[in-house]
Scaffold this motif. Structure first.
Motif, mmCIF file in Angstrom:
data_model
loop_
_atom_site.group_PDB
_atom_site.id
_atom_site.type_symbol
_atom_site.label_atom_id
_atom_site.label_comp_id
_atom_site.label_asym_id
_atom_site.label_seq_id
_atom_site.Cartn_x
_atom_site.Cartn_y
_atom_site.Cartn_z
ATOM 1 N N GLY A 107 0.792 -1.223 0.000
ATOM 2 C CA GLY A 107 0.000 0.000 0.000
ATOM 3 C C GLY A 107 0.825 1.272 0.000
ATOM 4 O O GLY A 107 0.439 2.283 -0.589
ATOM 5 N N PHE A 108 1.985 1.228 0.657
ATOM 6 C CA PHE A 108 2.817 2.431 0.727
ATOM 7 C C PHE A 108 3.392 2.799 -0.633
ATOM 8 O O PHE A 108 3.455 3.981 -0.989
ATOM 9 C CB PHE A 108 3.947 2.255 1.742
ATOM 10 N N SER A 109 3.809 1.822 -1.401
ATOM 11 C CA SER A 109 4.370 2.130 -2.716
ATOM 12 C C SER A 109 3.289 2.629 -3.668
ATOM 13 O O SER A 109 3.558 3.475 -4.518
ATOM 14 C CB SER A 109 5.096 0.927 -3.290
ATOM 15 N N ILE A 110 2.083 2.106 -3.538
ATOM 16 C CA ILE A 110 0.971 2.598 -4.360
ATOM 17 C C ILE A 110 0.675 4.043 -3.997
ATOM 18 O O ILE A 110 0.508 4.901 -4.874
ATOM 19 C CB ILE A 110 -0.278 1.717 -4.183
ATOM 20 N N LEU A 111 0.624 4.333 -2.696
ATOM 21 C CA LEU A 111 0.363 5.701 -2.249
ATOM 22 C C LEU A 111 1.457 6.645 -2.719
ATOM 23 O O LEU A 111 1.186 7.753 -3.193
ATOM 24 C CB LEU A 111 0.255 5.737 -0.720
ATOM 25 N N ARG A 112 2.707 6.212 -2.612
ATOM 26 C CA ARG A 112 3.824 7.046 -3.053
ATOM 27 C C ARG A 112 3.737 7.320 -4.550
ATOM 28 O O ARG A 112 3.989 8.437 -5.009
ATOM 29 C CB ARG A 112 5.134 6.357 -2.717
ATOM 30 N N GLY A 113 3.371 6.317 -5.322
ATOM 31 C CA GLY A 113 3.215 6.499 -6.763
ATOM 32 C C GLY A 113 2.102 7.477 -7.094
ATOM 33 O O GLY A 113 2.247 8.315 -7.992
ATOM 34 N N MET A 114 0.996 7.378 -6.373
ATOM 35 C CA MET A 114 -0.119 8.307 -6.592
ATOM 36 C C MET A 114 0.285 9.732 -6.217
ATOM 37 O O MET A 114 -0.056 10.683 -6.923
ATOM 38 C CB MET A 114 -1.346 7.878 -5.774
ATOM 39 N N GLN A 115 1.002 9.897 -5.125
ATOM 40 C CA GLN A 115 1.452 11.228 -4.715
ATOM 41 C C GLN A 115 2.381 11.836 -5.760
ATOM 42 O O GLN A 115 2.299 13.026 -6.064
ATOM 43 C CB GLN A 115 2.150 11.169 -3.363
ATOM 44 N N HIS A 116 3.246 11.011 -6.311
ATOM 45 C CA HIS A 116 4.161 11.473 -7.351
ATOM 46 C C HIS A 116 3.373 11.935 -8.578
ATOM 47 O O HIS A 116 3.643 13.000 -9.138
ATOM 48 C CB HIS A 116 5.140 10.361 -7.715
ATOM 49 N N TYR A 117 2.406 11.142 -8.988
ATOM 50 C CA TYR A 117 1.573 11.470 -10.146
ATOM 51 C C TYR A 117 0.791 12.766 -9.906
ATOM 52 O O TYR A 117 0.772 13.648 -10.753
ATOM 53 C CB TYR A 117 0.618 10.323 -10.456
ATOM 54 N N VAL A 118 0.170 12.879 -8.744
ATOM 55 C CA VAL A 118 -0.605 14.078 -8.417
ATOM 56 C C VAL A 118 0.307 15.308 -8.387
ATOM 57 O O VAL A 118 -0.060 16.383 -8.855
ATOM 58 C CB VAL A 118 -1.361 13.908 -7.074
ATOM 59 N N GLY A 119 1.504 15.145 -7.878
ATOM 60 C CA GLY A 119 2.458 16.249 -7.852
ATOM 61 C C GLY A 119 2.825 16.713 -9.249
ATOM 62 O O GLY A 119 2.920 17.923 -9.505
ATOM 63 N N LYS A 120 3.023 15.768 -10.173
ATOM 64 C CA LYS A 120 3.341 16.134 -11.553
ATOM 65 C C LYS A 120 2.176 16.861 -12.216
ATOM 66 O O LYS A 120 2.372 17.849 -12.917
ATOM 67 C CB LYS A 120 3.702 14.892 -12.367
ATOM 68 N N VAL A 121 0.975 16.365 -11.997
ATOM 69 C CA VAL A 121 -0.208 17.000 -12.585
ATOM 70 C C VAL A 121 -0.371 18.413 -12.023
ATOM 71 O O VAL A 121 -0.654 19.355 -12.769
ATOM 72 C CB VAL A 121 -1.481 16.160 -12.325
ATOM 73 N N ARG A 122 -0.163 18.579 -10.728
ATOM 74 C CA ARG A 122 -0.266 19.897 -10.100
ATOM 75 C C ARG A 122 0.782 20.861 -10.674
ATOM 76 O O ARG A 122 0.477 22.023 -10.959
ATOM 77 C CB ARG A 122 -0.094 19.771 -8.589
ATOM 78 N N THR A 123 1.994 20.372 -10.879
ATOM 79 C CA THR A 123 3.050 21.203 -11.453
ATOM 80 C C THR A 123 2.696 21.643 -12.865
ATOM 81 O O THR A 123 2.850 22.820 -13.219
ATOM 82 C CB THR A 123 4.384 20.440 -11.459
ATOM 83 N N MET A 124 2.196 20.707 -13.669
ATOM 84 C CA MET A 124 1.796 21.048 -15.033
ATOM 85 C C MET A 124 0.677 22.087 -15.027
ATOM 86 O O MET A 124 0.688 23.033 -15.813
ATOM 87 C CB MET A 124 1.358 19.790 -15.780
#
Length: 54
Positions: free
Chosen positions: A3-20
């Motif tokens: 679960g932690f790696s899935i959450l970390r991956g989602m946070q990374h994705y959301v961060g990229k979308v927010r930056t864009m």
């Protein structure tokens, strides 16, 4: 995959979308400025010199 790696991956994705999203908003704001102001600050010429600039 736990679960932690899935959450970390989602946070990374959301961060990229927010930056864009923030970059798009900044470009719209800068392009909405009067031409003389954009020229004074070097927009978009100065921005184009950096990687990722359009």
């Amino acid at each position: 995959m736990n679960g932690f790696s899935i959450l970390r991956g989602m946070q990374h994705y959301v961060g990229k979308v927010r930056t864009m999203h923030n970059e798009i908003r900044a470009r719209r704001f800068m392009n909405a400025l009067p031409a003389d102001v954009r020229k004074d600050i070097g927009w978009p010429d100065m921005y184009d010199r950096f990687p990722g600039g359009n």
